[in-house]
Scaffold this motif. Structure first.
Motif, short mmCIF file in Angstrom:
data_model
loop_
_atom_site.label_atom_id
_atom_site.label_comp_id
_atom_site.label_asym_id
_atom_site.label_seq_id
_atom_site.Cartn_x
_atom_site.Cartn_y
_atom_site.Cartn_z
N ALA A 153 -85.52 75.84 15.04
CA ALA A 153 -84.79 74.57 14.95
C ALA A 153 -84.93 73.86 16.28
O ALA A 153 -85.12 74.49 17.33
N HIS A 197 -78.30 77.10 27.68
CA HIS A 197 -78.73 77.98 26.58
C HIS A 197 -77.76 77.93 25.40
O HIS A 197 -77.71 78.87 24.61
N ALA A 253 -87.47 86.37 27.09
CA ALA A 253 -86.30 87.05 27.61
C ALA A 253 -85.01 86.24 27.42
O ALA A 253 -83.97 86.81 27.09
N SER A 254 -85.07 84.92 27.61
CA SER A 254 -83.84 84.12 27.48
C SER A 254 -83.34 84.14 26.04
O SER A 254 -82.12 84.22 25.79
N THR A 255 -84.27 84.06 25.10
CA THR A 255 -83.89 84.09 23.69
C THR A 255 -83.26 85.44 23.35
O THR A 255 -82.23 85.52 22.69
N THR A 303 -90.79 89.96 28.97
CA THR A 303 -89.93 89.90 30.15
C THR A 303 -90.58 90.65 31.30
O THR A 303 -91.43 91.52 31.08
N HIS A 304 -90.18 90.28 32.50
CA HIS A 304 -90.57 91.04 33.69
C HIS A 304 -89.43 91.94 34.16
O HIS A 304 -89.50 92.51 35.24
N GLY A 336 -88.93 81.32 23.50
CA GLY A 336 -88.87 79.89 23.66
C GLY A 336 -90.20 79.17 23.49
O GLY A 336 -91.22 79.75 23.13
N GLN A 357 -97.89 79.65 24.88
CA GLN A 357 -98.84 80.65 25.43
C GLN A 357 -99.68 81.25 24.30
O GLN A 357 -100.89 81.45 24.46
N1 LIG Z 1 -83.27 76.33 18.39
C1 LIG Z 1 -83.65 77.55 18.01
O1 LIG Z 1 -83.73 77.87 16.82
C2 LIG Z 1 -84.07 78.49 19.09
C3 LIG Z 1 -85.16 79.33 18.89
C4 LIG Z 1 -85.55 80.14 19.93
C5 LIG Z 1 -84.87 80.13 21.12
N2 LIG Z 1 -83.80 79.31 21.27
C6 LIG Z 1 -83.09 79.23 22.56
O2 LIG Z 1 -83.94 78.52 23.43
C7 LIG Z 1 -83.83 79.04 24.74
C8 LIG Z 1 -85.24 79.39 25.20
O3 LIG Z 1 -85.19 79.78 26.53
P1 LIG Z 1 -86.46 79.68 27.49
O4 LIG Z 1 -87.04 78.33 27.40
O5 LIG Z 1 -86.03 80.21 28.80
O6 LIG Z 1 -87.56 80.65 26.82
P2 LIG Z 1 -87.68 82.21 26.50
O7 LIG Z 1 -89.11 82.40 26.06
O8 LIG Z 1 -86.63 82.67 25.58
O9 LIG Z 1 -87.46 82.95 27.89
C9 LIG Z 1 -88.29 82.70 28.99
C10 LIG Z 1 -88.47 83.99 29.76
O10 LIG Z 1 -89.26 84.91 28.99
C11 LIG Z 1 -90.05 85.69 29.87
N3 LIG Z 1 -91.47 85.42 29.58
C12 LIG Z 1 -92.03 84.33 29.00
N4 LIG Z 1 -93.36 84.47 28.90
C13 LIG Z 1 -93.65 85.70 29.42
C14 LIG Z 1 -94.86 86.44 29.57
N5 LIG Z 1 -96.06 85.95 29.18
N6 LIG Z 1 -94.78 87.68 30.14
C15 LIG Z 1 -93.58 88.20 30.51
N7 LIG Z 1 -92.41 87.54 30.39
C16 LIG Z 1 -92.46 86.31 29.84
C17 LIG Z 1 -89.66 85.29 31.28
O11 LIG Z 1 -88.52 86.10 31.59
P3 LIG Z 1 -88.30 87.00 32.90
O12 LIG Z 1 -87.17 86.36 33.62
O13 LIG Z 1 -87.96 88.33 32.43
O14 LIG Z 1 -89.59 86.95 33.69
C18 LIG Z 1 -89.19 83.86 31.08
O15 LIG Z 1 -88.33 83.40 32.10
C19 LIG Z 1 -82.87 80.22 24.65
O16 LIG Z 1 -81.57 79.80 25.04
C20 LIG Z 1 -82.84 80.58 23.18
O17 LIG Z 1 -81.63 81.15 22.76
C21 LIG Z 1 -83.41 78.49 20.29
#
Ligand SMILES: NC(=O)c1ccc[n+]([C@@H]2O[C@H](COP(=O)([O-])OP(=O)(O)OC[C@H]3O[C@@H](n4cnc5c(N)ncnc54)[C@H](OP(=O)(O)O)[C@@H]3O)[C@@H](O)[C@H]2O)c1
Length: 183
Positions: free
Chosen positions: A9, A21, A53-55, A80-81, A119, A125
């Motif tokens: 969404a 978030h 990781a954030s999700t 995540t790292h 996310g 990616q």
């Molecule tokens: N609207 C919806 O339906 C929906 C759907 C999905 C998500 N969401 C929300 O959207 C937000 C997304 O957060 P976000 O933009 O921060 O994205 P995210 O992908 O959830 O989290 C980003 C983190 O993931 C890790 N990461 C990403 N790519 C990586 C890779 N190639 N290798 C290792 N680690 C990797 C890193 O964490 P590290 O800190 O560990 O390095 C990065 O800081 C969240 O609040 C989630 O709840 C909403």
């Protein structure tokens, strides 16, 4: 043949979550749980899951507050790292290249589709590696101004399907390929 799908969404201005978030903008919308583009019909087609990781941390916080268990039976990869807690035996943490993880996911999915939960940058990616087939969005009638972006890289997509589910405009796109910057 297994497809890899970013199903999510989004706000009308292209955010998955606000700066804090929060998904309050999403969880307050009316939706028909068995209507077009429903989550129930979608998850029934899924054999493996990836999320950032954030999700994952959002889900952990939500489950802690609500008392709900980990919702996914499918094998799940969390990018995540960091050494985050594991919510279930089916969850594994990874910082491996997306192509390597995608190969493992596709094998685990055994013909079912693969879901990139988000996310947006993680989904992009997969797209940059040529491994994302579709973006499926349910667009909520709300703007939040800033937050966590839907798909923060340049791509062309082809519109395949549109429908409405109560408050949401729902659309399915094929990922065509990277969009070159303008001259
Ligand atoms: N609207 C919806 O339906 C929906 C759907 C999905 C998500 N969401 C929300 O959207 C937000 C997304 O957060 P976000 O933009 O921060 O994205 P995210 O992908 O959830 O989290 C980003 C983190 O993931 C890790 N990461 C990403 N790519 C990586 C890779 N190639 N290798 C290792 N680690 C990797 C890193 O964490 P590290 O800190 O560990 O390095 C990065 O800081 C969240 O609040 C989630 O709840 C909403």
């Amino acid at each position: 043949m297994s497809r890899t799908i970013f199903y999510t969404a989004t706000t009308l201005d292209g955010f998955l979550a606000d700066d804090h978030h929060s998904l309050d903008w999403l969880l307050t919308q009316p939706i028909d749980e068995v209507g077009p583009f429903s989550y129930g019909a979608f998850i029934a087609t899924i054999g493996a899951i990836a999320m950032g990781a954030s999700t994952y941390e959002w889900v952990l916080r939500h489950n802690e507050t609500s008392g709900d268990p980990w919702a996914y039976e499918e094998p799940s990869w969390v990018f995540t790292h960091r050494d985050l807690p594991l919510a279930a035996d089916s969850v594994q943490l990874t910082a491996a290249p997306v192509a390597e993880v995608h190969a493992a996911m596709t094998a685990a999915a055994d013909g079912r589709d693969v879901w990139v939960v988000g996310g947006g940058d993680l989904a992009a990616q997969f797209a940059e590696a040529g491994l994302l087939d579709e973006v499926v969005v349910s667009i909520a009638p709300v703007t939040v101004g800033s937050g966590k972006p839907l798909f923060p890289r340049r791509f062309d997509l082809e519109l395949l399907e549109v429908d409405r589910n109560r408050a949401f405009v729902c659309a399915r796109y094929r990922v065509v390929g990277p969009r070159l910057p303008p001259d």
